[in-house]
Write an enzyme that holds these catalytic residues in place. Sequence first.
Site, mmCIF file in Angstrom:
data_model
loop_
_atom_site.group_PDB
_atom_site.id
_atom_site.type_symbol
_atom_site.label_atom_id
_atom_site.label_comp_id
_atom_site.label_asym_id
_atom_site.label_seq_id
_atom_site.Cartn_x
_atom_site.Cartn_y
_atom_site.Cartn_z
ATOM 1 C CB ILE A 103 23.345 -11.634 92.968
ATOM 2 C CG1 ILE A 103 23.400 -12.150 91.526
ATOM 3 C CG2 ILE A 103 21.989 -11.903 93.614
ATOM 4 C CD1 ILE A 103 22.497 -11.440 90.550
ATOM 5 C CB THR A 155 29.448 -17.253 96.528
ATOM 6 O OG1 THR A 155 29.033 -18.557 96.963
ATOM 7 C CG2 THR A 155 29.731 -16.400 97.752
ATOM 8 C CG ASP A 182 23.177 -21.533 84.704
ATOM 9 O OD1 ASP A 182 23.378 -21.396 85.924
ATOM 10 O OD2 ASP A 182 22.210 -21.045 84.100
ATOM 11 C CE LYS A 237 19.487 -21.185 85.899
ATOM 12 N NZ LYS A 237 19.738 -20.209 84.861
HETATM 13 N N1 LIG Z 1 23.449 -13.106 87.501
HETATM 14 C C1 LIG Z 1 22.249 -13.614 87.480
HETATM 15 O O1 LIG Z 1 21.382 -13.214 86.725
HETATM 16 C C2 LIG Z 1 21.917 -14.723 88.389
HETATM 17 C C3 LIG Z 1 20.646 -15.251 88.389
HETATM 18 C C4 LIG Z 1 20.329 -16.285 89.273
HETATM 19 C C5 LIG Z 1 21.290 -16.774 90.110
HETATM 20 N N2 LIG Z 1 22.511 -16.255 90.105
HETATM 21 C C6 LIG Z 1 23.479 -16.750 91.031
HETATM 22 O O2 LIG Z 1 23.850 -15.738 91.917
HETATM 23 C C7 LIG Z 1 25.145 -16.012 92.417
HETATM 24 C C8 LIG Z 1 25.984 -14.748 92.347
HETATM 25 O O3 LIG Z 1 26.114 -14.349 91.031
HETATM 26 P P1 LIG Z 1 26.842 -12.976 90.686
HETATM 27 O O4 LIG Z 1 26.520 -12.691 89.293
HETATM 28 O O5 LIG Z 1 26.520 -11.967 91.694
HETATM 29 O O6 LIG Z 1 28.363 -13.385 90.836
HETATM 30 P P2 LIG Z 1 29.589 -12.455 91.190
HETATM 31 O O7 LIG Z 1 30.816 -13.151 90.765
HETATM 32 O O8 LIG Z 1 29.358 -11.074 90.740
HETATM 33 O O9 LIG Z 1 29.537 -12.421 92.788
HETATM 34 C C9 LIG Z 1 29.943 -13.473 93.595
HETATM 35 C C10 LIG Z 1 30.648 -12.864 94.780
HETATM 36 O O10 LIG Z 1 30.937 -13.901 95.672
HETATM 37 C C11 LIG Z 1 32.251 -13.712 96.170
HETATM 38 N N3 LIG Z 1 32.755 -14.998 96.602
HETATM 39 C C12 LIG Z 1 33.154 -16.053 95.871
HETATM 40 N N4 LIG Z 1 33.542 -17.056 96.675
HETATM 41 C C13 LIG Z 1 33.361 -16.629 97.927
HETATM 42 C C14 LIG Z 1 33.591 -17.220 99.181
HETATM 43 N N5 LIG Z 1 34.066 -18.436 99.300
HETATM 44 N N6 LIG Z 1 33.300 -16.495 100.270
HETATM 45 C C15 LIG Z 1 32.830 -15.248 100.154
HETATM 46 N N7 LIG Z 1 32.591 -14.652 98.993
HETATM 47 C C16 LIG Z 1 32.872 -15.333 97.871
HETATM 48 C C17 LIG Z 1 32.988 -13.122 95.038
HETATM 49 O O11 LIG Z 1 34.127 -12.453 95.500
HETATM 50 C C18 LIG Z 1 31.953 -12.210 94.455
HETATM 51 O O12 LIG Z 1 31.984 -10.973 95.120
HETATM 52 C C19 LIG Z 1 25.662 -17.184 91.595
HETATM 53 O O13 LIG Z 1 25.496 -18.371 92.319
HETATM 54 C C20 LIG Z 1 24.745 -17.203 90.404
HETATM 55 O O14 LIG Z 1 24.563 -18.481 89.850
HETATM 56 C C21 LIG Z 1 22.846 -15.213 89.281
HETATM 57 N N1 LIG Z 2 23.552 -17.307 84.400
HETATM 58 C C1 LIG Z 2 22.210 -17.624 84.672
HETATM 59 C C2 LIG Z 2 21.701 -16.727 85.744
HETATM 60 C C3 LIG Z 2 20.373 -17.173 86.199
HETATM 61 O O1 LIG Z 2 20.475 -18.354 86.916
HETATM 62 C C4 LIG Z 2 21.397 -17.445 83.419
HETATM 63 O O2 LIG Z 2 21.900 -16.911 82.471
HETATM 64 O O3 LIG Z 2 20.259 -17.876 83.399
#
Ligand SMILES: NC(=O)c1ccc[n+]([C@@H]2O[C@H](COP(=O)([O-])OP(=O)(O)OC[C@H]3O[C@@H](n4cnc5c(N)ncnc54)[C@H](O)[C@@H]3O)[C@@H](O)[C@H]2O)c1
Ligand SMILES: N[C@@H](CCO)C(=O)O
Length: 943
Positions: free
Chosen positions: A595, A676, A799, A803
């Site tokens: 993200i 994160t 998850d 929500k």
């Molecule tokens: N993937 C989706 O569709 C989606 C949708 C809504 C919300 N989210 C949220 O977005 C966030 C990120 O998701 P993602 O898929 O990018 O995850 P990801 O694992 O790809 O990225 C997370 C990043 O955070 C870094 N990280 C972890 N702990 C850390 C710390 N203490 N300090 C600094 N960096 C740290 C990791 O190294 C990684 O690069 C999550 O909270 C997830 O719930 C994701």
């Molecule tokens: N992992 C979550 C990302 C969105 O919050 C999902 O699948 O809905």
Amino acid sequence: MSRPNVTTPSPPNPTGPFSLARLAVMRSLAVASPHPGAAFAARRRRLHPSAADRDSISQRCWRCEKTRDRSFGSSLRVSHLPGTLHRDVSKNLLTPTAAVSVEEAEATADLPKGDMWSVHKFGGTCMGTSQRIQNVADIVLRDLSERKLVVVSAMSKVTDMMYNLVNKAQSRDDSYITALDEVFEKHMEAAKDLLAGEDLARFLSQLHADISNLKAMLRAIYIAGHATESFSDFVVGHGELWSAQMLSYAIKKSGTPCSWMDTREVLVVNPSGSNQVDPDYLESEKRLEQWFVRRPAETIIATGFIASTPDNIPTTLKRDGSDFSAAIIGSLVKARQVTIWTDVDGVFSADPRKVSEAVILSTLSYQEAWEMSYFGANVLHPRTIIPVMKYNIPIVIRNIFNTSAPGTMICQQPANENGDLDACVKAFATIDKLALVNVEGTGMAGVPGTASAIFGTVKDVGANVIMISQASSEHSICFAVPEKEVASVSAALHARFREALAAGRLSKVEVIHNCSILAAVGLRMASTPGVSATLFDALAKANINVRAISQGCSEYNITVVLKQEDCVRALRAAHSRFFLSKTTLAVGIVGPGLIGRTLLNQLKDQAAVLKENLNIDLRVMGITGSRTMVLSDIGIDLTQWKEKLQTEAETADLDKFVHHLSENHFFPNRVLVDCTADTSVASHYYDWLKKGIHVITPNKKANSGPLDRYLKLRTLQRASYTHYFYEATVGAGLPIISTLRGLLETGDKILRIEGIFSGTLSYIFNNFEGARTFSDVVAEAKEAGYTEPDPRDDLSGTDVARKVIILARESGLRLELSDIPVRSLVPEALRSCASADEYMQKLPSFDQDWASERNDAEAAGEVLRYVGVVDVINKKGQVELRRYKRDHPFAQLSGSDNIIAFTTSRYKEQPLIVRGPGAGAEVTAGGVFSDILRLASYLGAPS
Ligand SMILES: NC(=O)c1ccc[n+]([C@@H]2O[C@H](COP(=O)([O-])OP(=O)(O)OC[C@H]3O[C@@H](n4cnc5c(N)ncnc54)[C@H](O)[C@@H]3O)[C@@H](O)[C@H]2O)c1
Ligand SMILES: N[C@@H](CCO)C(=O)O
Ligand code: NA
């Protein structure tokens, strides 16, 4: 139009008006002679045209250049350009004549501007070497104005060398002789480089003569052990005499006629206390007219800095004297423009050493320039502005080393085309090392004379009051003085008000040390509402405390006193508010994972559009992962952030990262974007908000964590002006939180929120059909970026439960995560897997179980859907796998669609439904991005 006669540079004149011998007599004649001394008078007689001579002179007004080719004595009068207030030169110098005819007046009324004088001033740096003098000559030659008057300083360092000669001589240090040799060498070398033939010979002969005179004079000073001010000024002024002559020869070399002017023959000034002089404009004008009659030239090189007293004693114009010379001469000739050549591109909006994004101002009003120079902006000494201001003559500051830069024009107030607030404030300036003195007490109100007594006392100790402020309750009066003067001021006030203090009429005379002043300068602040509000808002957002405020009713300047340690931050905050984009946001990105990096790419692609269309300037000041981080003071180049995170990275340190963002007050608005899924990162939000840093996140951990922490966070955030946005925590980019807020804030009652909240689980059950295996579809969802970093968070229902909690709390329910019954889809045997990878590897062994559950549902004409429910009426939440008929809206989804149905008092029969992809990198990052823009708009960006 005929040309005036032109004279060549005057031959060396060792017995000229300011020769050594002359200086000696001048002193004795000083009182007796009301006009230029005897030698000067003789020379004047020589140069003054006799009636016969005059017949051949083309009569030309030296200011507006109206020329009359008439023999002297015939009907002659010069008409002048409209509005130039010129006196009739013929009246003063020549035989009075009949009035100009109407035809003559009409024929001369509209002379082009280029016909007028252009005045230039070149400082010592511009005249530093022979090459630079040649460069100056080229610039002068390129100016196509018909009349040019060029004021020059001595070659760089020469004035200091000359003062040094005097100092050495009067302290009986005979190394003045070698020091004088150095002066000679320097000028001889430069002249040899620059000139040749007869010109060089003439210059060197003059230089020799001057040096031997100086040697004699310095010898006299050496013997006397003392140099009077006029002796010293006489010696020092030679730097200008030589540079002016060299330049005039250099120009003449190109075939352009050119004269040089010893301005001591022309400029008359009176000393006016504390190292200042007042020009005698009338006398100077008279002498200039006389000079022009003697030497009417189109290009004149005049010595800066030097002048003479009414008694013809050589003197100088003191500090920044050459600028002053140019301004006085510019006003005397009513120049079209005075150009001051220096080594900067113009006047900056703030000290560029403190504000790296300070901009060059294209225009400044006289008053603004005046204010700026007071604050030490190396613009112009205020007195330089006064002479030209009277006639609305523009002064242009230009860089000799960058002639492509247009410079800054100081002129009458230019039009404020768009009425912008930022056009009102032209610049910011600061003064450090101040102390505030606060005199307070009930005995001051309504007692005339208190202020007078206070400032009388301050005056008696010779302190300079920099700023004064008194509120209308009159219970206190405070003023700023230089820190080094405050001790004596305080002591004097205590002594002066001993009785009042003892009697309690005054409660205190207090000193507040280590203060600075920040001033906003701008002519148009006057009568423009919102300027001070904007300034103070910028300071407040940068967390800067204002100690005192002062604004005069001229409104050119708003002065605030702050702690010295805050001053640069304050300067930057104010500057960025007025000079950068309207809404400037310093962004820190935590977690450049899926993200985070998608967001960075979106920011990169959209930054220019935001700046252009919405005046939003987003700067990513830092990116931190869990291992490394990269920081920037002005914003990371987003086309290269990945490389920078590899090559310029340092070890990740979240405290340092946050400190970097919060302490960089170049940008007053700061936001941390937590991308994160980390609980520990989320646990910092409270502190960040407390520091005034806004927080935006798709991370659900804070809002679905312990209730008390959540409530504390929301309470703090609501009580502050700091914002916390988390739209992407539910339904990714879909407007779920904002829809719910909209309903609640407009008074709707939420009854139930029900829906498919997991993009991952939606995708899985939308695609888990036919021969496909459950584990394959889970792997696809992970691959597509829908899952949490650990897909078990999705499959376990956690998850979705998070929500549900987020929406429940948003709806006013006080639930903990543990209050939500959840049907986990992670088989018991896989819950203890050490890693997500191990889980993914073992998952296929459960495919058969999933296939049979799905087949059961299909047999009943139903589909499996994983749903979350917020039951507001019963204050409950729940997360479960349910079966829905094929025609149910929940059965109609595709891809990672989320569907959320709000049943409310207003949407009772038919729920309000939001549906669309609820997971995935682009839509999630887009949701985070739109929160950033929401923040910008809360901070004042236009909609
Ligand atoms: N993937 C989706 O569709 C989606 C949708 C809504 C919300 N989210 C949220 O977005 C966030 C990120 O998701 P993602 O898929 O990018 O995850 P990801 O694992 O790809 O990225 C997370 C990043 O955070 C870094 N990280 C972890 N702990 C850390 C710390 N203490 N300090 C600094 N960096 C740290 C990791 O190294 C990684 O690069 C999550 O909270 C997830 O719930 C994701
Ligand atoms: N992992 C979550 C990302 C969105 O919050 C999902 O699948 O809905
Ligand atoms: Na959302």
